[in-house]
Design a protein around this motif. Sequence first.
Motif, short mmCIF file in Angstrom:
data_model
loop_
_atom_site.label_atom_id
_atom_site.label_comp_id
_atom_site.label_asym_id
_atom_site.label_seq_id
_atom_site.Cartn_x
_atom_site.Cartn_y
_atom_site.Cartn_z
N ILE A 1 -19.07 27.34 11.32
CA ILE A 1 -18.34 26.87 12.50
C ILE A 1 -19.07 27.33 13.75
O ILE A 1 -19.39 28.51 13.89
N SER A 2 -19.36 26.40 14.63
CA SER A 2 -20.12 26.71 15.84
C SER A 2 -19.21 26.68 17.07
O SER A 2 -18.47 25.72 17.28
N LEU A 3 -19.26 27.74 17.84
CA LEU A 3 -18.53 27.81 19.11
C LEU A 3 -19.54 27.77 20.25
O LEU A 3 -20.31 28.71 20.44
N VAL A 4 -19.55 26.69 21.00
CA VAL A 4 -20.49 26.54 22.12
C VAL A 4 -19.80 27.05 23.37
O VAL A 4 -19.00 26.36 23.99
N ASN A 5 -20.10 28.29 23.74
CA ASN A 5 -19.43 28.91 24.88
C ASN A 5 -20.26 28.80 26.15
O ASN A 5 -20.51 29.78 26.84
N GLU A 6 -20.72 27.60 26.44
CA GLU A 6 -21.45 27.37 27.68
C GLU A 6 -21.11 25.99 28.20
O GLU A 6 -21.37 24.98 27.54
N ALA A 7 -20.48 25.94 29.36
CA ALA A 7 -20.09 24.66 29.95
C ALA A 7 -21.33 23.89 30.40
O ALA A 7 -22.36 24.48 30.73
N THR A 8 -21.20 22.58 30.43
CA THR A 8 -22.33 21.74 30.84
C THR A 8 -22.27 21.39 32.32
O THR A 8 -23.26 20.91 32.88
N MET B 1 -1.52 37.61 27.46
CA MET B 1 -2.62 37.92 26.55
C MET B 1 -3.11 36.63 25.88
O MET B 1 -2.44 35.61 25.92
N GLU B 2 -4.29 36.73 25.28
CA GLU B 2 -4.80 35.65 24.44
C GLU B 2 -4.51 35.95 22.98
O GLU B 2 -4.39 37.11 22.57
N TYR B 3 -4.41 34.89 22.18
CA TYR B 3 -4.32 35.03 20.73
C TYR B 3 -5.70 34.77 20.17
O TYR B 3 -6.22 33.66 20.26
N VAL B 4 -6.34 35.79 19.62
CA VAL B 4 -7.68 35.64 19.08
C VAL B 4 -7.71 36.07 17.62
O VAL B 4 -6.84 36.80 17.14
N GLY B 5 -8.74 35.64 16.92
CA GLY B 5 -8.91 35.97 15.52
C GLY B 5 -10.13 35.26 14.99
O GLY B 5 -11.00 34.83 15.75
N LYS B 6 -10.18 35.11 13.70
CA LYS B 6 -11.29 34.42 13.05
C LYS B 6 -10.98 32.93 12.99
O LYS B 6 -9.89 32.53 12.57
N VAL B 7 -11.91 32.10 13.44
CA VAL B 7 -11.73 30.65 13.41
C VAL B 7 -12.16 30.14 12.05
O VAL B 7 -13.32 30.32 11.64
N ILE B 8 -11.25 29.50 11.34
CA ILE B 8 -11.51 28.97 10.02
C ILE B 8 -11.13 27.50 9.97
O ILE B 8 -10.48 26.99 10.89
#
Length: 221
Positions: free
Chosen positions: A29-36, A126-133
């Motif tokens: 799973i790819s998370l692209v954390n850069e806006a265009t 707060m944010e809800y974070v965890g492992k993305v599956i």
Amino acid sequence: MLFAENTVDLEGPPSDFYYINEYKPAPGISLVNEATFGCSCTDCFFEKCCPAEAGVLLAYNKNQQIKIPPGTPIYECNSRCQCGPDCPNRIVQKGTQYSLCIFRTSNGCGWGVKTLVKIKRMSFVMEYVGKVITSEEAERRGQLYDNKGITYLFDLDHESDEFTVDAARYGNVSHFVNHSCDPNLQVFNVFIDNLDTRLPRIALFSTRTINAGEELILIIK
């Protein structure tokens, strides 16, 4: 700042839990954390900014409280925007601004989270974070969690149901938030640097004023 408190028993926080501050993607799973692209506003509160480009309203009022109805996505300014850190459209990305405490509940609900300070209504908590599956993996894990009477799965279903956040082993303070049909937190999908509509960030906002010492509760999913 995060505190821990147990005046009920000798149980300690879970030893197999790993604290993270942002999504941890599963392999593949790819998370692209850069806006265009980003805005060039001098005052994002009054100009046509990132929310307008996405076809939605600016989410916040001048008191940094959310003013849009649940179900409406939040588009905050991102790393390519020319506005500065004091921009009124940068709230979730600054992280939790309240002192929270993990505490052992006395009603048999295990650990919970309470605030040590007063939280204004409609404020980011707060944010809800965890492992993305994948959702398929979430189905498998969900059966295991149901057998144990626990749930840490949060579907990322803003526009699809491809992915799920699992906060069972990897997460932040939201891992310890209990669920009820009488919540004081509500969920909003947020887009900042990652504009992939399949992978929104999950932000929890207060539904009302929450007093110091009060437990934070999320709605039963």
